[in-house]
Motif scaffolding. Structure first.
Motif, mmCIF file in Angstrom:
data_model
loop_
_atom_site.group_PDB
_atom_site.id
_atom_site.type_symbol
_atom_site.label_atom_id
_atom_site.label_comp_id
_atom_site.label_asym_id
_atom_site.label_seq_id
_atom_site.Cartn_x
_atom_site.Cartn_y
_atom_site.Cartn_z
ATOM 1 N N LEU A 35 28.647 36.662 51.936
ATOM 2 C CA LEU A 35 28.059 37.560 53.115
ATOM 3 C C LEU A 35 28.244 36.847 54.434
ATOM 4 C CD1 LEU A 35 25.149 39.033 50.852
ATOM 5 C CD2 LEU A 35 27.135 39.799 51.716
ATOM 6 N N MET A 36 27.838 35.871 54.428
ATOM 7 C CA MET A 36 27.245 34.557 55.872
ATOM 8 C C MET A 36 28.657 34.788 56.007
ATOM 9 S SD MET A 36 24.869 33.726 57.405
ATOM 10 C CE MET A 36 24.650 32.180 59.038
ATOM 11 N N LEU A 37 29.361 34.343 55.252
ATOM 12 C CA LEU A 37 30.334 34.021 56.110
ATOM 13 C C LEU A 37 31.794 35.872 56.106
ATOM 14 C CD1 LEU A 37 32.313 31.901 52.888
ATOM 15 C CD2 LEU A 37 31.878 30.911 55.639
ATOM 16 N N ILE A 38 31.236 36.555 55.681
ATOM 17 C CA ILE A 38 31.865 37.818 56.108
ATOM 18 C C ILE A 38 31.411 37.957 57.440
ATOM 19 C CG2 ILE A 38 31.478 40.529 56.137
ATOM 20 C CD1 ILE A 38 32.152 39.927 52.515
ATOM 21 N N LEU A 39 29.919 37.597 58.138
ATOM 22 C CA LEU A 39 29.232 38.208 59.231
ATOM 23 C C LEU A 39 30.296 37.601 60.128
ATOM 24 C CD1 LEU A 39 25.527 37.663 57.953
ATOM 25 C CD2 LEU A 39 27.187 40.498 59.210
ATOM 26 N N VAL A 40 30.500 36.170 60.067
ATOM 27 C CA VAL A 40 31.034 34.757 60.819
ATOM 28 C C VAL A 40 32.627 35.119 60.693
ATOM 29 C CG1 VAL A 40 28.963 33.465 60.859
ATOM 30 C CG2 VAL A 40 31.391 33.035 59.214
ATOM 31 N N LYS A 41 32.860 36.053 60.396
ATOM 32 C CA LYS A 41 34.637 36.549 59.934
ATOM 33 C C LYS A 41 35.245 35.521 59.269
ATOM 34 C CE LYS A 41 34.565 40.650 61.048
ATOM 35 N NZ LYS A 41 34.524 41.668 59.668
ATOM 36 N N GLY A 42 34.449 34.092 58.380
ATOM 37 C CA GLY A 42 34.604 33.144 57.884
ATOM 38 C C GLY A 42 35.369 31.660 58.861
ATOM 39 N N ASN A 43 34.933 32.057 60.389
ATOM 40 C CA ASN A 43 35.351 30.978 61.259
ATOM 41 C C ASN A 43 34.408 29.981 60.659
ATOM 42 O OD1 ASN A 43 34.893 29.679 63.475
ATOM 43 N ND2 ASN A 43 34.992 31.055 65.196
ATOM 44 N N PHE A 68 37.883 33.801 46.216
ATOM 45 C CA PHE A 68 38.024 35.084 46.737
ATOM 46 C C PHE A 68 37.374 35.810 47.767
ATOM 47 C CE2 PHE A 68 34.507 38.114 48.873
ATOM 48 C CZ PHE A 68 34.154 39.543 47.272
ATOM 49 N N VAL A 69 37.873 34.525 48.915
ATOM 50 C CA VAL A 69 38.462 34.529 49.949
ATOM 51 C C VAL A 69 39.621 34.597 50.772
ATOM 52 C CG1 VAL A 69 37.913 33.273 52.488
ATOM 53 C CG2 VAL A 69 36.331 32.928 50.901
ATOM 54 N N ARG A 70 40.611 33.999 49.161
ATOM 55 C CA ARG A 70 42.399 34.150 49.697
ATOM 56 C C ARG A 70 42.742 35.584 48.874
ATOM 57 N NH1 ARG A 70 43.243 30.859 45.688
ATOM 58 N NH2 ARG A 70 42.848 29.127 47.227
ATOM 59 N N GLY A 71 41.874 36.267 48.044
ATOM 60 C CA GLY A 71 41.893 37.708 47.758
ATOM 61 C C GLY A 71 41.389 38.752 48.399
ATOM 62 N N ASN A 72 40.588 38.218 49.577
ATOM 63 C CA ASN A 72 39.639 39.336 50.349
ATOM 64 C C ASN A 72 40.159 38.826 52.178
ATOM 65 O OD1 ASN A 72 38.708 41.637 49.394
ATOM 66 N ND2 ASN A 72 38.173 38.954 47.963
ATOM 67 N N ARG A 73 41.368 38.971 52.418
ATOM 68 C CA ARG A 73 41.282 38.168 53.599
ATOM 69 C C ARG A 73 41.080 39.104 55.225
ATOM 70 N NH1 ARG A 73 42.468 32.904 54.347
ATOM 71 N NH2 ARG A 73 43.712 31.916 52.785
ATOM 72 N N HIS A 74 41.086 40.714 54.252
ATOM 73 C CA HIS A 74 40.884 41.599 55.627
ATOM 74 C C HIS A 74 39.364 41.578 56.111
ATOM 75 C CE1 HIS A 74 40.213 42.647 51.265
ATOM 76 N NE2 HIS A 74 39.670 43.871 52.079
ATOM 77 N N LEU A 75 38.875 40.983 54.851
ATOM 78 C CA LEU A 75 36.851 41.690 55.026
ATOM 79 C C LEU A 75 36.711 39.667 55.962
ATOM 80 C CD1 LEU A 75 35.642 41.514 51.680
ATOM 81 C CD2 LEU A 75 35.572 43.380 53.563
ATOM 82 N N PHE A 76 37.365 38.715 56.122
ATOM 83 C CA PHE A 76 37.064 37.693 56.869
ATOM 84 C C PHE A 76 38.041 37.167 58.337
ATOM 85 C CE2 PHE A 76 36.328 37.257 52.701
ATOM 86 C CZ PHE A 76 34.969 36.303 52.654
ATOM 87 N N ALA A 77 38.637 38.723 58.717
ATOM 88 C CA ALA A 77 39.603 38.276 59.547
ATOM 89 C C ALA A 77 39.161 39.125 60.041
ATOM 90 C CB ALA A 77 41.238 39.272 59.342
ATOM 91 N N ARG A 78 38.990 38.507 61.769
ATOM 92 C CA ARG A 78 39.098 38.256 63.673
ATOM 93 C C ARG A 78 39.831 39.875 63.885
ATOM 94 N NH1 ARG A 78 34.783 35.889 65.315
ATOM 95 N NH2 ARG A 78 33.720 34.194 64.644
ATOM 96 N N ARG A 79 38.698 40.244 64.605
ATOM 97 C CA ARG A 79 39.132 42.128 65.439
ATOM 98 C C ARG A 79 39.720 40.950 66.180
ATOM 99 N NH1 ARG A 79 34.838 46.510 63.787
ATOM 100 N NH2 ARG A 79 34.627 46.860 61.521
#
Length: 210
Positions: free
Chosen positions: A107-115, A199-210
Motif C-alpha cells: 500500500l505504501m509503495l502504491i501511494l508513492v508510485k514505487g518511487n 507482486f510489483v513485477r506483476g502489477n506495474r500499472h499500480l506503481f507507474a507514475r502519471r
C-alpha cells in the motif's frame, strides 16, 4: 487464469477440502461438509477477484491465502486444532500479521508510485508495522464484541489471551515490515522479499507514475 493452471500446492488444498467434504457427506456430517465446501469456495475468491480489480496476485500469495483459510476456518474451527494444538493460534496470528505487514508495504509503495527515493525504507517499514498491528487490534476488538454480545468464547482466557495475541501480532508485523525494508535495500535471498518483487513485477500499472 484457469483453475487447472494453478500451482500444485493450491490444488492439493482443494483436494484435501473436497475429500473432507465427501467423507463428511458419506457420514451425514452436514456441518463439516458445509464448512469444507465453504472454505474451498473462499479460496477461489482471490483468483476471480483479481480479474475484476485488475490486480495480479502471484501464485505464492494465492497459496498462502488458501492455506490460511483452511488452517483457520476448517482445521482450526471444525477439526478443533485451536484446542488440540496449543501453538496453532500463535502460528496463525504470526502468519496473518506477516501477511498484513506485506500488505502495508505494498500500500505504501502504491501511494508513492514505487518511487524508492520517496519511499524511505524506514518510513515504509514503520507504516507496514503500524498497519499490521492496527488490523490485529481491530480483530481483538471484534472478538471482544462477539463475546460480549453473542456469548461466544473467542478470547478464551480473556485478557491473557488478548495480550498474547497482540504480542504475537507485533512480532509478525515486525517480520513483514522488515521484509519491506530489505526489499527497498535491494536485498536478495529472502522469500518474503521475493514475494514483494513478484507482486510489483506483476502489477506495474499500480506503481507507474502519471
Amino acid at each position: 487464469m484457469r483453475l487447472l493452471d494453478q500451482p500444485w500446492p493450491l490444488k492439493a488444498i482443494w483436494l484435501v477440502l473436497l475429500a473432507e467434504a465427501a467423507v463428511a457427506l458419506f457420514n451425514a456430517e452436514w456441518v463439516v461438509a458445509f464448512a469444507a465446501l465453504g472454505t474451498a469456495a473462499l479460496t477461489l475468491v482471490p483468483i476471480y477477484v483479481q480479474r475484476v480489480i485488475d490486480v495480479h496476485i502471484p501464485s505464492g500469495f494465492l497459496v498462502a491465502i488458501a492455506a490460511f483459510l483452511m488452517a483457520t476456518l476448517f482445521l482450526g474451527e471444525v477439526r478443533d486444532f485451536y484446542e488440540r494444538i496449543w501453538w496453532w493460534d500463535i502460528m496463525l496470528h504470526i502468519g496473518s500479521a506477516v501477511a498484513f505487514g506485506l500488505v502495508g508495504v505494498i500500500l505504501m509503495l502504491i501511494l508513492v508510485k514505487g518511487n524508492r527515493l520517496t519511499a524511505a525504507p524506514i518510513t515504509v517499514s514503520f507504516f507496514a508495522f503500524c498497519f499490521a498491528v492496527m488490523i490485529g487490534v481491530l480483530w481483538e476488538i471484534l472478538e471482544f464484541t462477539m463475546d460480549q454480545t453473542l456469548g461466544t468464547n473467542t478470547q478464551k482466557s480473556g485478557l491473557d489471551d488478548t495480550m498474547w495475541d497482540l504480542i504475537v501480532d507485533c512480532l509478525g508485523a515486525a517480520i513483514g515490515a522488515a521484509a519491506g525494508w530489505v526489499y527497498l535495500k535491494d536485498g536478495e535471498g529472502w522469500a518474503l522479499t521475493a514475494a514483494l518483487k513478484d507482486f510489483v513485477r506483476g502489477n506495474r500499472h499500480l506503481f507507474a507514475r502519471r
